[in-house]
Design a protein around this motif. Structure first.
Motif, PDB file in Angstrom:
ATOM      1  N   GLY A 316       5.588  -9.483 -17.740  1.00 31.08           N
ATOM      2  CA  GLY A 316       6.688 -10.299 -17.241  1.00 31.08           C
ATOM      3  C   GLY A 316       7.033 -10.021 -15.792  1.00 31.08           C
ATOM      4  O   GLY A 316       7.769 -10.782 -15.169  1.00 31.08           O
ATOM      5  N   HIS A 317       6.484  -8.940 -15.228  1.00 36.37           N
ATOM      6  CA  HIS A 317       6.790  -8.608 -13.834  1.00 36.37           C
ATOM      7  C   HIS A 317       6.152  -9.600 -12.862  1.00 36.37           C
ATOM      8  O   HIS A 317       6.682  -9.830 -11.779  1.00 36.37           O
ATOM      9  CB  HIS A 317       6.313  -7.187 -13.515  1.00 36.37           C
ATOM     10  N   TRP A 318       5.006 -10.166 -13.239  1.00 35.65           N
ATOM     11  CA  TRP A 318       4.307 -11.092 -12.336  1.00 35.65           C
ATOM     12  C   TRP A 318       5.197 -12.286 -12.005  1.00 35.65           C
ATOM     13  O   TRP A 318       5.295 -12.718 -10.861  1.00 35.65           O
ATOM     14  CB  TRP A 318       3.005 -11.540 -12.995  1.00 35.65           C
ATOM     15  N   GLY A 319       5.891 -12.798 -13.004  1.00 35.65           N
ATOM     16  CA  GLY A 319       6.771 -13.939 -12.764  1.00 35.65           C
ATOM     17  C   GLY A 319       8.032 -13.574 -12.027  1.00 35.65           C
ATOM     18  O   GLY A 319       8.651 -14.417 -11.378  1.00 35.65           O
ATOM     19  N   LYS A 320       8.463 -12.301 -12.118  1.00 35.64           N
ATOM     20  CA  LYS A 320       9.727 -11.886 -11.507  1.00 35.64           C
ATOM     21  C   LYS A 320       9.538 -11.186 -10.163  1.00 35.64           C
ATOM     22  O   LYS A 320      10.433 -11.203  -9.321  1.00 35.64           O
ATOM     23  CB  LYS A 320      10.474 -10.930 -12.454  1.00 35.64           C
ATOM     24  N   TYR A 321       8.395 -10.518  -9.979  1.00 36.74           N
ATOM     25  CA  TYR A 321       8.232  -9.650  -8.810  1.00 36.74           C
ATOM     26  C   TYR A 321       7.053 -10.020  -7.924  1.00 36.74           C
ATOM     27  O   TYR A 321       6.798  -9.337  -6.934  1.00 36.74           O
ATOM     28  CB  TYR A 321       8.029  -8.187  -9.272  1.00 36.74           C
ATOM     29  N   ARG A 322       6.287 -11.075  -8.278  1.00 42.72           N
ATOM     30  CA  ARG A 322       5.008 -11.258  -7.583  1.00 42.72           C
ATOM     31  C   ARG A 322       5.165 -11.432  -6.073  1.00 42.72           C
ATOM     32  O   ARG A 322       4.280 -11.057  -5.306  1.00 42.72           O
ATOM     33  CB  ARG A 322       4.234 -12.423  -8.185  1.00 42.72           C
ATOM     34  N   GLU A 323       6.315 -12.008  -5.618  1.00 50.16           N
ATOM     35  CA  GLU A 323       6.492 -12.169  -4.176  1.00 50.16           C
ATOM     36  C   GLU A 323       6.662 -10.825  -3.471  1.00 50.16           C
ATOM     37  O   GLU A 323       6.498 -10.722  -2.261  1.00 50.16           O
ATOM     38  CB  GLU A 323       7.689 -13.081  -3.883  1.00 50.16           C
ATOM     39  N   MET A 354       5.981  -0.752 -10.087  1.00 50.72           N
ATOM     40  CA  MET A 354       6.708   0.153 -10.969  1.00 50.72           C
ATOM     41  C   MET A 354       5.721   0.760 -11.966  1.00 50.72           C
ATOM     42  O   MET A 354       4.588   0.309 -12.072  1.00 50.72           O
ATOM     43  CB  MET A 354       7.856  -0.555 -11.697  1.00 50.72           C
ATOM     44  N   ASN A 355       6.159   1.803 -12.673  1.00 52.11           N
ATOM     45  CA  ASN A 355       5.253   2.587 -13.517  1.00 52.11           C
ATOM     46  C   ASN A 355       5.276   2.195 -14.993  1.00 52.11           C
ATOM     47  O   ASN A 355       4.396   2.595 -15.754  1.00 52.11           O
ATOM     48  CB  ASN A 355       5.627   4.077 -13.418  1.00 52.11           C
ATOM     49  N   GLY A 381       5.649   8.929  -9.788  1.00 45.15           N
ATOM     50  CA  GLY A 381       4.804   7.750  -9.643  1.00 45.15           C
ATOM     51  C   GLY A 381       4.964   7.054  -8.306  1.00 45.15           C
ATOM     52  O   GLY A 381       6.062   6.628  -7.940  1.00 45.15           O
ATOM     53  N   CYS A 382       3.858   6.937  -7.584  1.00 49.53           N
ATOM     54  CA  CYS A 382       3.846   6.244  -6.294  1.00 49.53           C
ATOM     55  C   CYS A 382       3.759   4.737  -6.529  1.00 49.53           C
ATOM     56  O   CYS A 382       2.859   4.262  -7.218  1.00 49.53           O
ATOM     57  CB  CYS A 382       2.672   6.714  -5.449  1.00 49.53           C
ATOM     58  N   PHE A 401       6.848   4.223  -2.077  1.00 49.53           N
ATOM     59  CA  PHE A 401       7.818   5.234  -2.475  1.00 49.53           C
ATOM     60  C   PHE A 401       7.359   5.890  -3.768  1.00 49.53           C
ATOM     61  O   PHE A 401       6.543   5.341  -4.515  1.00 49.53           O
ATOM     62  CB  PHE A 401       9.212   4.613  -2.660  1.00 49.53           C
ATOM     63  N   THR A 402       7.898   7.067  -4.035  1.00 50.07           N
ATOM     64  CA  THR A 402       7.556   7.812  -5.240  1.00 50.07           C
ATOM     65  C   THR A 402       8.805   8.003  -6.076  1.00 50.07           C
ATOM     66  O   THR A 402       9.800   8.543  -5.593  1.00 50.07           O
ATOM     67  CB  THR A 402       6.924   9.169  -4.890  1.00 50.07           C
ATOM     68  N   GLN A 403       8.742   7.564  -7.323  1.00 50.05           N
ATOM     69  CA  GLN A 403       9.878   7.672  -8.233  1.00 50.05           C
ATOM     70  C   GLN A 403       9.753   8.908  -9.117  1.00 50.05           C
ATOM     71  O   GLN A 403       8.653   9.287  -9.510  1.00 50.05           O
ATOM     72  CB  GLN A 403       9.956   6.443  -9.143  1.00 50.05           C
ATOM     73  N   ASP A 404      10.885   9.507  -9.439  1.00 51.41           N
ATOM     74  CA  ASP A 404      10.911  10.535 -10.492  1.00 51.41           C
ATOM     75  C   ASP A 404      11.124   9.770 -11.802  1.00 51.41           C
ATOM     76  O   ASP A 404      12.185   9.755 -12.391  1.00 51.41           O
ATOM     77  CB  ASP A 404      12.015  11.560 -10.248  1.00 51.41           C
ATOM     78  N   ASP A 405      10.080   9.127 -12.247  1.00 52.48           N
ATOM     79  CA  ASP A 405      10.166   8.086 -13.261  1.00 52.48           C
ATOM     80  C   ASP A 405       9.781   8.636 -14.628  1.00 52.48           C
ATOM     81  O   ASP A 405       8.839   9.424 -14.746  1.00 52.48           O
ATOM     82  CB  ASP A 405       9.200   6.947 -12.885  1.00 52.48           C
TER      83      ASP A 405
END
Length: 664
Positions: A316-323, A354-355, A381-382, A401-405
């Motif tokens: 679902g990220h492709w439709g929400k974040y692809r830009e 995102m991871n 995660g980078c 960026f690197t998250q403490d995910d």
């Protein structure tokens, strides 16, 4: 005679007034003091002009300067309008567009006429004209117009930008304009103060000028944006300007350069070049977080940077974040379609923004039993997000960026306990860094995945966990934020307060049933049947880059000793002490203290000033006398007096102070 209107007040009393009455009339009837103090009104909960007539029976709460949030928003909105009027008074061929209130002020966008773009040299003259308009105490009068009236008005006055906007407004809907006195008006929903004189002419300041595209589109005309800060009184303005001055001193970009921590440059725009000293800070934070998550039962993983675009489509990220995603090849179709976007047979890949999908793929390896849950997967995660060029800001907003995910896969009956345990972990970590915080619950957004029942359950679980953790109280700034959750889950947010009172939203935990469903995560329950786990997305730092930026500004570069890249400098007064300085440096290193030596032929006061700028926490000054006696003169950053101590005692003090908080 018309029937009287019944107006209910907060104290439970009811006043009867004739039709056409306004909140200002009620304020005047209560007393002259309230009539003077009242700025606006909440009518049936809606913020309105104090001079707007009641439309029927209503509940009324008068707004005064004590209602600071409402009062500031009104004042800043009015300052924006006064700014626009002042600019057009000085340069009549300037076109106005729009200007909202902001968190600490206001801005307005203009299309300059023959004079060309505005500059900061124009600001004093504009400020003076604004004060003139405020002192004139012009009534701010609301009127309803039709769309056609608006278009005609703006076109006849050469306001092509306003006319364009008006032409897109709904037909048949009555729209509102506000007059300032008799000669100037603007399209605006309001509300406003009763007159310009309700503003304090000494409580605002214009701060800067920048460019801005009409309607935020770089294909459109470039406008001039004038920013200002606005407050209720001169004292508030002075306090704000002092905070800005202090914030400028603490700017992580300035301190990062002085301390030789990192730099940014065009060759990798939006990504950070960490220098050796800066990377020491990173490594200390990473080691600290690893100890914390190891102790809390997490298992660390590492996942790929590049994944097939179909994976992001399925999640679902492709439709929400692809830009905002970096795609290989970089040929994403320009479409708002929610359908499949990757052509059949194409091998498009994307850098992960995102991871979470990758952690689901790890969870899916092998059969999971209900006995395996909760499973807590952690990753430094980078990630990469194609943030707009103008939005990038030092370490605070970057493209890499690197998250403490981490993601906690758990059963339904484990959710509340897992969230409560996370609240306790976050509390301990934030306190280790000297932060206080508030906690918010961000609720379902308008556009979301999942059923209403799912959202009801997820929101209730987070609310219940915070209550059980004892954090859903006024002391922790507990607040619920309608519409601000992620598209797949509600979330708890941690908002840190730094040393000068600014807030930073960092940590989150989200209760997600959508992604496990979309990516087919499952475990075998006690009944032998297939069940979906709930996926808790969580982070505490948020990202290492941004958290380090916040730490630098919070501590004004004077990092706690355990984080400081150089913890001590051994500085000589005379060259006769060089050999002893070497001994001191060796003993410091043996004790685990990060130390450097400064044996330069410079005066000691020069050395002290230079290392103070670099925010070195401690200096061990040695001369001939110290060498003979086996002592050091210990100078601590920010303190006036030095201490003469035996070398071993000084090292013991530094070693104790340098231990990370979780190891003390």
């Amino acid at each position: 005679m018309s029937e009287m209107l019944k107006i209910s007040l907060p104290d439970g009393s009811v006043r009867e007034v004739p039709p056409g009455s306004t909140p200002a009339d009620i304020a005047a009837a209560i007393g002259p003091g309230l009539a003077k103090a009242a700025l606006a009104a909440r009518v049936n909960g809606e913020l309105r002009d104090i001079t707007r007539p009641f439309e029927g029976d209503a509940e009324l709460a008068l707004v005064t300067g004590r209602d600071e949030a409402d009062a500031l928003e009104l004042a800043r909105h009015d300052y924006a309008h006064v700014l626009a009027e002042a600019v057009q008074a000085l340069w009549p061929d300037t076109q106005i567009t729009f200007g909202p209130a902001t968190d600490d002020g206001f801005y307005y966008d203009f299309a300059p006429g023959a004079r060309g773009p505005f500059t900061e040299e124009d600001l004093p003259a504009i400020e003076e004209k604004m004060r003139e308009i405020i002192r004139a105490d012009k009534p701010l009068r609301r009127e309803e117009w039709s769309r056609e009236q608006l278009i005609e008005r703006f076109r006849s006055h050469g306001e092509s930008f306003k006319a364009e906007w008006a032409a897109e407004l709904p037909e048949g809907e009555q729209l509102t304009v506000y007059h300032s006195g008799e000669d100037w008006l603007d399209l605006c929903r309001g509300p406003h103060l009763a007159s310009t004189g309700k503003l304090d002419p000494q409580a605002f300041k214009l701060t800067r000028v920048s460019g801005a595209y009409w309607r935020g589109d770089q294909k459109n005309a470039m406008l001039s944006r004038i920013y200002g800060t606005g407050w209720l009184n001169k004292k508030q303005l002075a306090e704000h300007l002092l905070r800005l001055e202090e914030a400028a001193k603490r700017d992580h970009r300035k301190l990062g350069a002085e301390m030789d921590l990192f730099h940014l440059q065009a060759e990798a725009h939006g990504s950070v070049f960490w220098h050796p000293k800066g990377y020491i800070v990173w490594r200390e934070l990473e080691a600290y977080m690893r100890r914390a998550i190891d102790g809390a039962g997490y298992r660390e993983v590492k996942t790929p940077q590049v994944m097939d675009a179909r994976q992001w489509e399925q999640s679902g990220h492709w439709g929400k974040y692809r830009e905002n995603m970096f795609v290989i090849p970089d040929e994403v179709p320009n479409t708002e379609d929610e359908g499949p976007l990757v052509p059949e047979g194409a091998e498009w890949m994307a850098l992960k923004p995102m991871n979470c999908p990758a952690h689901v793929l790890i969870f899916r390896q092998g059969i999971k039993s209900y006995r395996d849950l909760p499973l807590r997967l952690y990753e430094n995660g980078c990630c990469h997000r194609n943030e707009p060029h103008g939005a990038l800001h030092g370490l605070m907003r970057v493209r890499q960026f690197t998250q403490d995910d981490a993601h906690i896969f758990c059963r339904e009956d484990q959710i509340v306990d897992e969230v409560r345990d996370f609240c306790a972990l976050a509390d301990r970590i934030y306190k280790d860094f000297g932060f206080t915080y508030s906690i918010k619950l961000a609720l379902r957004p308008e556009k979301r995945f999942g059923s209403e029942e799912m959202w009801d359950r997820a929101e209730a679980e987070l609310r219940d966990a915070v209550e059980k953790a004892g954090l859903a109280t006024e002391a922790y700034g507990w607040e619920e934020l309608p519409g601000e959750g992620a598209f797949y889950a509600p979330k708890l947010e941690w908002h840190l307060t730094d040393a000068i009172g600014r807030t930073w939203q960092v940590g989150t935990i989200q209760s997600d049933r959508v992604l496990p469903e979309r990516l087919d995560a499952a475990y075998v329950g006690e009944d032998g049947e297939k069940h979906r786990p709930v996926m808790l997305h969580r982070a505490i730092f948020g990202s290492y880059e941004r958290f380090i930026g916040i730490l630098i500004e919070h501590y004004a570069g004077k990092l706690p000793l355990w984080l400081a890249p150089v913890q001590a400098v051994v500085a000589t007064i005379v060259s006769d002490a060089d050999d002893y300085a070497g001994v001191v440096a060796e003993k410091l290193a043996a004790a685990g203290i990060r130390a450097e030596s400064d044996l330069r032929n410079e005066k000691i006061n020069y050395k002290v000033r230079e290392h103070s700028v670099k925010k070195v926490p401690h200096m061990l000054v040695v001369g001939k006398r110290e060498a003979e006696e086996g002592t050091v003169a210990l100078r601590t950053l920010g303190e006036q007096q030095q201490k003469i101590l035996p070398l071993d005692e000084a090292i013991a003090l530094l070693k104790a102070e340098a231990a990370p908080p979780d190891l003390r």
